[in-house]
Write a protein that holds these residues in place. Structure first.
Motif, PDB file in Angstrom:
ATOM      1  N   ASP A   1      29.665  41.293  52.945  1.00 31.78           N
ATOM      2  CA  ASP A   1      29.876  40.262  53.174  1.00 31.78           C
ATOM      3  C   ASP A   1      28.545  38.983  53.259  1.00 31.78           C
ATOM      4  O   ASP A   1      28.098  37.889  52.336  1.00 31.78           O
ATOM      5  N   ASN A   2      27.398  39.386  53.641  1.00 32.41           N
ATOM      6  CA  ASN A   2      26.659  38.352  54.146  1.00 32.41           C
ATOM      7  C   ASN A   2      25.500  38.266  53.763  1.00 32.41           C
ATOM      8  O   ASN A   2      24.934  37.276  53.564  1.00 32.41           O
ATOM      9  N   LEU A   3      25.386  39.603  52.472  1.00 30.65           N
ATOM     10  CA  LEU A   3      23.893  39.967  51.357  1.00 30.65           C
ATOM     11  C   LEU A   3      24.655  38.385  50.521  1.00 30.65           C
ATOM     12  O   LEU A   3      23.802  38.206  49.749  1.00 30.65           O
ATOM     13  N   MET A   4      25.999  38.893  50.055  1.00 30.51           N
ATOM     14  CA  MET A   4      26.425  38.230  48.609  1.00 30.51           C
ATOM     15  C   MET A   4      27.200  36.020  49.692  1.00 30.51           C
ATOM     16  O   MET A   4      26.437  35.846  48.520  1.00 30.51           O
ATOM     17  N   LEU A   5      27.603  36.047  51.245  1.00 31.38           N
ATOM     18  CA  LEU A   5      26.967  34.636  51.023  1.00 31.38           C
ATOM     19  C   LEU A   5      25.834  34.422  51.300  1.00 31.38           C
ATOM     20  O   LEU A   5      25.574  33.043  50.667  1.00 31.38           O
ATOM     21  N   GLN A   6      24.689  35.083  51.434  1.00 34.29           N
ATOM     22  CA  GLN A   6      23.319  34.674  51.553  1.00 34.29           C
ATOM     23  C   GLN A   6      23.023  33.987  50.237  1.00 34.29           C
ATOM     24  O   GLN A   6      22.203  33.407  49.787  1.00 34.29           O
TER      25      GLN A   6
ATOM     26  N   MET B   1      23.636  43.108  63.664  1.00 37.10           N
ATOM     27  CA  MET B   1      22.350  43.578  63.795  1.00 37.10           C
ATOM     28  C   MET B   1      21.647  43.309  62.533  1.00 37.10           C
ATOM     29  O   MET B   1      20.974  43.105  62.054  1.00 37.10           O
ATOM     30  N   LEU B   2      22.465  44.235  61.222  1.00 35.43           N
ATOM     31  CA  LEU B   2      22.290  44.791  60.417  1.00 35.43           C
ATOM     32  C   LEU B   2      21.999  43.335  59.535  1.00 35.43           C
ATOM     33  O   LEU B   2      20.858  43.093  58.669  1.00 35.43           O
ATOM     34  N   ALA B   3      22.744  42.821  60.021  1.00 37.20           N
ATOM     35  CA  ALA B   3      23.820  41.057  59.411  1.00 37.20           C
ATOM     36  C   ALA B   3      22.647  39.604  59.321  1.00 37.20           C
ATOM     37  O   ALA B   3      23.278  38.650  59.339  1.00 37.20           O
ATOM     38  N   ASP B   4      22.037  39.776  61.319  1.00 43.05           N
ATOM     39  CA  ASP B   4      21.638  38.883  61.957  1.00 43.05           C
ATOM     40  C   ASP B   4      20.391  38.258  60.948  1.00 43.05           C
ATOM     41  O   ASP B   4      20.285  38.655  60.185  1.00 43.05           O
ATOM     42  N   GLU B   5      20.556  37.045  61.568  1.00 42.01           N
ATOM     43  CA  GLU B   5      19.560  36.241  59.933  1.00 42.01           C
ATOM     44  C   GLU B   5      18.231  36.517  60.341  1.00 42.01           C
ATOM     45  O   GLU B   5      18.256  36.918  61.868  1.00 42.01           O
ATOM     46  N   ILE B   6      17.856  36.521  59.629  1.00 46.17           N
ATOM     47  CA  ILE B   6      16.369  36.896  59.732  1.00 46.17           C
ATOM     48  C   ILE B   6      15.530  35.196  59.812  1.00 46.17           C
ATOM     49  O   ILE B   6      15.190  34.557  58.829  1.00 46.17           O
TER      50      ILE B   6
ATOM     51  N   SER C   1      26.767  52.397  69.417  1.00 48.80           N
ATOM     52  CA  SER C   1      26.784  51.666  70.914  1.00 48.80           C
ATOM     53  C   SER C   1      27.704  51.237  71.672  1.00 48.80           C
ATOM     54  O   SER C   1      28.929  50.773  70.858  1.00 48.80           O
ATOM     55  N   ASP C   2      28.165  50.954  72.343  1.00 54.68           N
ATOM     56  CA  ASP C   2      30.111  50.235  73.021  1.00 54.68           C
ATOM     57  C   ASP C   2      29.699  49.106  72.872  1.00 54.68           C
ATOM     58  O   ASP C   2      31.324  48.001  72.136  1.00 54.68           O
ATOM     59  N   ASP C   3      28.572  48.389  72.942  1.00 54.72           N
ATOM     60  CA  ASP C   3      29.006  47.081  72.137  1.00 54.72           C
ATOM     61  C   ASP C   3      29.046  46.089  70.694  1.00 54.72           C
ATOM     62  O   ASP C   3      28.257  45.260  70.432  1.00 54.72           O
ATOM     63  N   ARG C   4      29.201  47.186  69.844  1.00 54.88           N
ATOM     64  CA  ARG C   4      28.889  47.266  68.267  1.00 54.88           C
ATOM     65  C   ARG C   4      30.416  47.237  67.530  1.00 54.88           C
ATOM     66  O   ARG C   4      31.349  48.367  68.571  1.00 54.88           O
ATOM     67  N   PRO C   5      30.673  46.809  66.390  1.00 53.49           N
ATOM     68  CA  PRO C   5      32.107  47.898  66.086  1.00 53.49           C
ATOM     69  C   PRO C   5      31.772  47.998  65.651  1.00 53.49           C
ATOM     70  O   PRO C   5      30.655  48.890  65.999  1.00 53.49           O
ATOM     71  N   ASP C   6      32.858  49.212  64.812  1.00 60.10           N
ATOM     72  CA  ASP C   6      32.569  50.767  63.927  1.00 60.10           C
ATOM     73  C   ASP C   6      32.321  50.439  62.690  1.00 60.10           C
ATOM     74  O   ASP C   6      31.347  49.120  62.432  1.00 60.10           O
ATOM     75  N   ALA C   7      31.555  51.761  62.710  1.00 61.25           N
ATOM     76  CA  ALA C   7      30.640  51.043  61.222  1.00 61.25           C
ATOM     77  C   ALA C   7      31.453  50.945  60.243  1.00 61.25           C
ATOM     78  O   ALA C   7      30.348  50.066  59.468  1.00 61.25           O
ATOM     79  N   GLU C   8      32.430  51.246  59.423  1.00 60.15           N
ATOM     80  CA  GLU C   8      32.957  50.504  58.526  1.00 60.15           C
ATOM     81  C   GLU C   8      32.802  48.478  58.586  1.00 60.15           C
ATOM     82  O   GLU C   8      33.258  48.102  57.596  1.00 60.15           O
ATOM     83  N   ALA C   9      33.556  48.269  59.964  1.00 57.73           N
ATOM     84  CA  ALA C   9      33.257  46.612  60.090  1.00 57.73           C
ATOM     85  C   ALA C   9      31.553  46.156  59.766  1.00 57.73           C
ATOM     86  O   ALA C   9      31.530  45.470  58.872  1.00 57.73           O
ATOM     87  N   LEU C  10      31.018  46.673  60.376  1.00 54.23           N
ATOM     88  CA  LEU C  10      29.292  46.794  60.184  1.00 54.23           C
ATOM     89  C   LEU C  10      28.529  46.648  58.454  1.00 54.23           C
ATOM     90  O   LEU C  10      28.458  46.468  58.532  1.00 54.23           O
ATOM     91  N   LEU C  11      29.525  47.426  58.054  1.00 52.54           N
ATOM     92  CA  LEU C  11      29.193  47.771  56.887  1.00 52.54           C
ATOM     93  C   LEU C  11      29.707  46.404  55.613  1.00 52.54           C
ATOM     94  O   LEU C  11      28.851  45.893  54.501  1.00 52.54           O
ATOM     95  N   LEU C  12      30.687  46.036  56.108  1.00 52.47           N
ATOM     96  CA  LEU C  12      31.604  45.377  55.639  1.00 52.47           C
ATOM     97  C   LEU C  12      30.504  44.044  55.654  1.00 52.47           C
ATOM     98  O   LEU C  12      30.823  42.727  54.764  1.00 52.47           O
ATOM     99  N   GLU C  13      30.352  43.734  57.234  1.00 52.27           N
ATOM    100  CA  GLU C  13      29.943  42.669  57.712  1.00 52.27           C
ATOM    101  C   GLU C  13      28.644  42.526  56.567  1.00 52.27           C
ATOM    102  O   GLU C  13      27.961  41.802  56.278  1.00 52.27           O
ATOM    103  N   VAL C  14      27.884  43.742  56.500  1.00 49.26           N
ATOM    104  CA  VAL C  14      26.140  43.530  55.930  1.00 49.26           C
ATOM    105  C   VAL C  14      26.906  43.307  54.698  1.00 49.26           C
ATOM    106  O   VAL C  14      25.553  42.304  54.400  1.00 49.26           O
TER     107      VAL C  14
END
Length: 143
Positions: free
Chosen positions: A86-91, A1-6, A71-84
């Motif tokens: 990584d996504n910022l740096m990739l973008q 969600m936080l790393a989804d494309e705008i 939420s059961d349909d989301r990864p754990d907090a650490e995985a979400l943070l890493l995704e956020v």
């Protein structure tokens, strides 16, 4: 969600992006309950209740990830943070943007060193700061 494309960053303000994130947080809190989310995340129940009441309490990105992870349909907090992060740096890379250009695009209220530390997770980043940073990067990204 936080790393989804705008999808259309030019059509959204940073406040609208933040409101979308807050709506996602509120839906998790509503589904799981204030007490359960507070216990699982350590976020004060008063801020969670304010969120449910339509307010805009301040959250860090870490707290937002913890809430979303309830939420059961989301990864754990650490995985979400890493995704956020990584996504910022990739973008940023895709937009050919460094932290100096990003700071300049944000009208200078955050200096490049602060931005770098926030992106790397060495300094807390508020959800409002994240929305501003991510929206600006998306608006500069040609892809």
């Amino acid at each position: 969600m936080l790393a989804d494309e705008i999808q259309d960053p030019e059509a959204l303000t940073p406040g609208e992006v933040r409101a979308e994130y807050e709506a996602a947080l509120a839906s998790v809190v509503e589904a799981a309950g204030v007490d359960a989310v507070a216990e699982a995340t350590g976020v004060e129940d008063t801020r969670l209740e304010e969120l449910l009441d339509g307010g805009s309490p301040e959250f860090t990105v870490e707290e937002a990830a913890a809430v979303l992870a309830v939420s059961d349909d989301r990864p754990d907090a650490e995985a979400l943070l890493l995704e956020v992060r990584d996504n910022l740096m990739l973008q940023m890379s895709s937009a050919v943007m460094d932290v100096d250009a990003l700071a300049s695009g944000l009208d200078g209220d955050l200096d490049p060193k602060e931005i770098q530390q926030k992106i790397e997770g060495r300094q807390p980043m508020t959800l409002a700061e994240y929305a501003r940073i991510y929206r600006h990067i998306a608006s500069e990204n040609p892809y």
